[in-house]
Design a protein around this motif. Structure first.
Motif, PDB file in Angstrom:
ATOM      1  N   THR A   1       6.064  28.188  -0.105  1.00  0.00           N
ATOM      2  CA  THR A   1       7.036  27.180  -0.518  1.00  0.00           C
ATOM      3  C   THR A   1       7.527  26.371   0.681  1.00  0.00           C
ATOM      4  O   THR A   1       7.620  25.135   0.618  1.00  0.00           O
ATOM      5  N   ILE A   2       7.836  27.049   1.756  1.00  0.00           N
ATOM      6  CA  ILE A   2       8.276  26.359   2.976  1.00  0.00           C
ATOM      7  C   ILE A   2       7.148  25.488   3.532  1.00  0.00           C
ATOM      8  O   ILE A   2       7.375  24.343   3.948  1.00  0.00           O
ATOM      9  N   ASP A   3       5.938  26.023   3.530  1.00  0.00           N
ATOM     10  CA  ASP A   3       4.804  25.272   4.065  1.00  0.00           C
ATOM     11  C   ASP A   3       4.560  23.977   3.296  1.00  0.00           C
ATOM     12  O   ASP A   3       4.315  22.924   3.893  1.00  0.00           O
ATOM     13  N   VAL A   4       4.598  24.039   1.974  1.00  0.00           N
ATOM     14  CA  VAL A   4       4.313  22.854   1.162  1.00  0.00           C
ATOM     15  C   VAL A   4       5.510  21.922   1.096  1.00  0.00           C
ATOM     16  O   VAL A   4       5.406  20.725   1.388  1.00  0.00           O
TER      17      VAL A   4
ATOM     18  N   GLN B   1      -5.786  -1.422  -8.142  1.00  0.00           N
ATOM     19  CA  GLN B   1      -6.430  -1.028  -6.892  1.00  0.00           C
ATOM     20  C   GLN B   1      -5.981   0.384  -6.526  1.00  0.00           C
ATOM     21  O   GLN B   1      -4.784   0.652  -6.418  1.00  0.00           O
ATOM     22  N   ALA B   2      -6.956   1.268  -6.327  1.00  0.00           N
ATOM     23  CA  ALA B   2      -6.621   2.661  -6.039  1.00  0.00           C
ATOM     24  C   ALA B   2      -7.768   3.334  -5.299  1.00  0.00           C
ATOM     25  O   ALA B   2      -8.930   2.941  -5.433  1.00  0.00           O
ATOM     26  N   ALA B   3      -7.415   4.342  -4.519  1.00  0.00           N
ATOM     27  CA  ALA B   3      -8.389   5.184  -3.830  1.00  0.00           C
ATOM     28  C   ALA B   3      -7.776   6.565  -3.706  1.00  0.00           C
ATOM     29  O   ALA B   3      -6.566   6.747  -3.865  1.00  0.00           O
ATOM     30  N   SER B   4      -8.616   7.556  -3.413  1.00  0.00           N
ATOM     31  CA  SER B   4      -8.092   8.914  -3.295  1.00  0.00           C
ATOM     32  C   SER B   4      -8.883   9.715  -2.290  1.00  0.00           C
ATOM     33  O   SER B   4     -10.043   9.398  -1.987  1.00  0.00           O
ATOM     34  N   MET B   5      -8.264  10.775  -1.791  1.00  0.00           N
ATOM     35  CA  MET B   5      -8.954  11.763  -0.974  1.00  0.00           C
ATOM     36  C   MET B   5      -8.294  13.110  -1.191  1.00  0.00           C
ATOM     37  O   MET B   5      -7.111  13.205  -1.529  1.00  0.00           O
ATOM     38  N   ALA B   6      -9.084  14.162  -1.019  1.00  0.00           N
ATOM     39  CA  ALA B   6      -8.539  15.513  -1.118  1.00  0.00           C
ATOM     40  C   ALA B   6      -7.557  15.728   0.023  1.00  0.00           C
ATOM     41  O   ALA B   6      -7.818  15.347   1.164  1.00  0.00           O
ATOM     42  N   LEU B   7      -6.414  16.328  -0.302  1.00  0.00           N
ATOM     43  CA  LEU B   7      -5.368  16.496   0.702  1.00  0.00           C
ATOM     44  C   LEU B   7      -4.632  17.807   0.497  1.00  0.00           C
ATOM     45  O   LEU B   7      -4.115  18.075  -0.588  1.00  0.00           O
ATOM     46  N   ASP B   8      -4.572  18.602   1.545  1.00  0.00           N
ATOM     47  CA  ASP B   8      -3.700  19.779   1.609  1.00  0.00           C
ATOM     48  C   ASP B   8      -2.569  19.418   2.555  1.00  0.00           C
ATOM     49  O   ASP B   8      -2.782  19.293   3.773  1.00  0.00           O
ATOM     50  N   VAL B   9      -1.367  19.218   2.027  1.00  0.00           N
ATOM     51  CA  VAL B   9      -0.272  18.727   2.866  1.00  0.00           C
ATOM     52  C   VAL B   9       0.149  19.720   3.931  1.00  0.00           C
ATOM     53  O   VAL B   9       0.849  19.355   4.883  1.00  0.00           O
ATOM     54  N   THR B  10      -0.262  20.982   3.806  1.00  0.00           N
ATOM     55  CA  THR B  10       0.093  21.978   4.822  1.00  0.00           C
ATOM     56  C   THR B  10      -0.796  21.890   6.059  1.00  0.00           C
ATOM     57  O   THR B  10      -0.579  22.604   7.031  1.00  0.00           O
TER      58      THR B  10
ATOM     59  N   LEU C   1      -4.073   8.032  -3.458  1.00  0.00           N
ATOM     60  CA  LEU C   1      -3.673   9.308  -4.043  1.00  0.00           C
ATOM     61  C   LEU C   1      -4.204  10.470  -3.218  1.00  0.00           C
ATOM     62  O   LEU C   1      -5.380  10.490  -2.833  1.00  0.00           O
ATOM     63  N   GLY C   2      -3.349  11.445  -2.978  1.00  0.00           N
ATOM     64  CA  GLY C   2      -3.755  12.652  -2.279  1.00  0.00           C
ATOM     65  C   GLY C   2      -3.297  13.899  -3.009  1.00  0.00           C
ATOM     66  O   GLY C   2      -2.178  13.957  -3.509  1.00  0.00           O
ATOM     67  N   ALA C   3      -4.167  14.891  -3.111  1.00  0.00           N
ATOM     68  CA  ALA C   3      -3.869  16.198  -3.701  1.00  0.00           C
ATOM     69  C   ALA C   3      -5.086  17.077  -3.479  1.00  0.00           C
ATOM     70  O   ALA C   3      -6.140  16.608  -3.031  1.00  0.00           O
ATOM     71  N   ARG C   4      -4.958  18.346  -3.821  1.00  0.00           N
ATOM     72  CA  ARG C   4      -6.088  19.256  -3.619  1.00  0.00           C
ATOM     73  C   ARG C   4      -7.172  19.089  -4.682  1.00  0.00           C
ATOM     74  O   ARG C   4      -8.347  19.305  -4.419  1.00  0.00           O
TER      75      ARG C   4
ATOM     76  N   THR D   1       0.856  -1.179   0.000  1.00  0.00           N
ATOM     77  CA  THR D   1       0.000   0.000   0.000  1.00  0.00           C
ATOM     78  C   THR D   1       0.893   1.230   0.000  1.00  0.00           C
ATOM     79  O   THR D   1       1.682   1.441   0.920  1.00  0.00           O
ATOM     80  N   VAL D   2       0.746   2.035  -1.053  1.00  0.00           N
ATOM     81  CA  VAL D   2       1.626   3.183  -1.273  1.00  0.00           C
ATOM     82  C   VAL D   2       0.798   4.457  -1.288  1.00  0.00           C
ATOM     83  O   VAL D   2      -0.120   4.614  -2.103  1.00  0.00           O
ATOM     84  N   LEU D   3       1.110   5.378  -0.389  1.00  0.00           N
ATOM     85  CA  LEU D   3       0.450   6.678  -0.339  1.00  0.00           C
ATOM     86  C   LEU D   3       1.282   7.675  -1.138  1.00  0.00           C
ATOM     87  O   LEU D   3       2.509   7.711  -0.985  1.00  0.00           O
ATOM     88  N   ILE D   4       0.624   8.490  -1.964  1.00  0.00           N
ATOM     89  CA  ILE D   4       1.321   9.435  -2.824  1.00  0.00           C
ATOM     90  C   ILE D   4       0.701  10.811  -2.663  1.00  0.00           C
ATOM     91  O   ILE D   4      -0.495  10.993  -2.914  1.00  0.00           O
ATOM     92  N   THR D   5       1.486  11.788  -2.250  1.00  0.00           N
ATOM     93  CA  THR D   5       0.995  13.160  -2.207  1.00  0.00           C
ATOM     94  C   THR D   5       1.368  13.857  -3.519  1.00  0.00           C
ATOM     95  O   THR D   5       2.260  13.427  -4.239  1.00  0.00           O
ATOM     96  N   GLY D   6       0.661  14.938  -3.818  1.00  0.00           N
ATOM     97  CA  GLY D   6       0.885  15.596  -5.098  1.00  0.00           C
ATOM     98  C   GLY D   6       0.595  14.659  -6.257  1.00  0.00           C
ATOM     99  O   GLY D   6       1.306  14.652  -7.266  1.00  0.00           O
TER     100      GLY D   6
END
Length: 248
Positions: free
Chosen positions: A109-112, A55-64, A34-37, A7-12
């Motif tokens: 930039t620092i936040d993300v 096999q895949a799933a996703s949710m909205a994600l703000d990494v900050t 998958l995660g992203a805005r 199981t691999v989580l991917i941001t952006g």
């Protein structure tokens, strides 16, 4: 362990390197989260993967958002029963000369790039520590290896990410938690990264460079897959990836 069944989580994950990696790993049997805005874009990618038998799933994600990172890990566990790999890929590159004083862009930039990675680590580290295995992979940049004019703040975040990942590896070895880390330093890769640059001259210069050299994000995805596919007793810490013809 190999890529298959992890199981691999991917941001952006809504475009570029994140999207390419999600598609490739799913083809190789991984369960990708998958995660992203841009949730609509994530849904399209997930649908493509599932229609192709993956096999895949996703949710909205703000990494900050620290809580959102914790929710992302919890979501992955609910969907697939655990977490094996976190690919910390979300990033911005709003380059400009320091004298332009785009301070709001510096903060973002620092936040993300840096705090977003830290929050991702904080969310998954207890899981990895408890199960005594796991892997963090981070997208840095060649700007995390050498200095470039116009990229002071971006480079600072990417240099910081380099140290962060290496110390995490060392501490895990000392603590016996068997957590692997890999940091990837891409050069000119065809992504949406240049879309975050507002400084006109910097953008023109970067467009010229990328138009001349950029290669597809699938090239980086293959490196991510390689890092995951190594035996659990083997850690490959760093990869520099870029066009053969680019003098980076």
């Amino acid at each position: 362990m190999t890529v298959a069944d992890k199981t691999v989580l991917i941001t952006g994950a809504s475009s570029g390197i994140g999207e390419a990696t999600a598609r490739l790993l799913a083809q190789r049997g991984a369960k990708v989260v998958l995660g992203a805005r841009r949730k609509d874009r994530l849904d399209t990618i997930v649908n493509d993967i599932v229609q192709g038998g993956g096999q895949a799933a996703s949710m909205a994600l703000d990494v900050t958002d620290r809580q959102a990172n914790e929710d992302f890990v919890a979501f992955a566990k609910k969907q697939f029963g655990g977490v094996d790999v976190v690919f910390l890929n979300a990033g911005l590159m709003p380059n400009s000369p320091l004298s332009a004083l785009h301070v709001d862009e510096w903060d973002r930039t620092i936040d993300v790039n840096l705090k977003g990675a830290l929050y991702g680590i904080a969310a998954a580290l207890p899981e990895f520590t408890g199960q005594r295995h796991g892997q963090f992979i981070a997208t840095s940049s060649v700007a995390g290896l050498k200095a470039y004019t116009g990229g002071a703040v971006y480079g600072a975040t990417k240099w910081g990410l380099r140290d962060l990942m290496e110390v995490l590896r060392m501490e895990s070895a000392q603590e016996g938690t068997h957590i692997r880390t890999s940091t990837i330093y891409p050069a000119a890769i065809k992504t949406e990264l240049l879309g975050t640059i507002t400084d006109k001259q910097t953008l023109a210069d970067m467009n010229k460079t990328y138009d001349s050299y950029q290669i597809d994000p699938e090239r980086v995805a293959q490196v991510v897959a390689f890092a995951i596919d190594q035996p659990e007793d083997t850690n490959v810490s760093e990869f520099t990836v870029g066009p053969t013809i680019q003098p980076w």
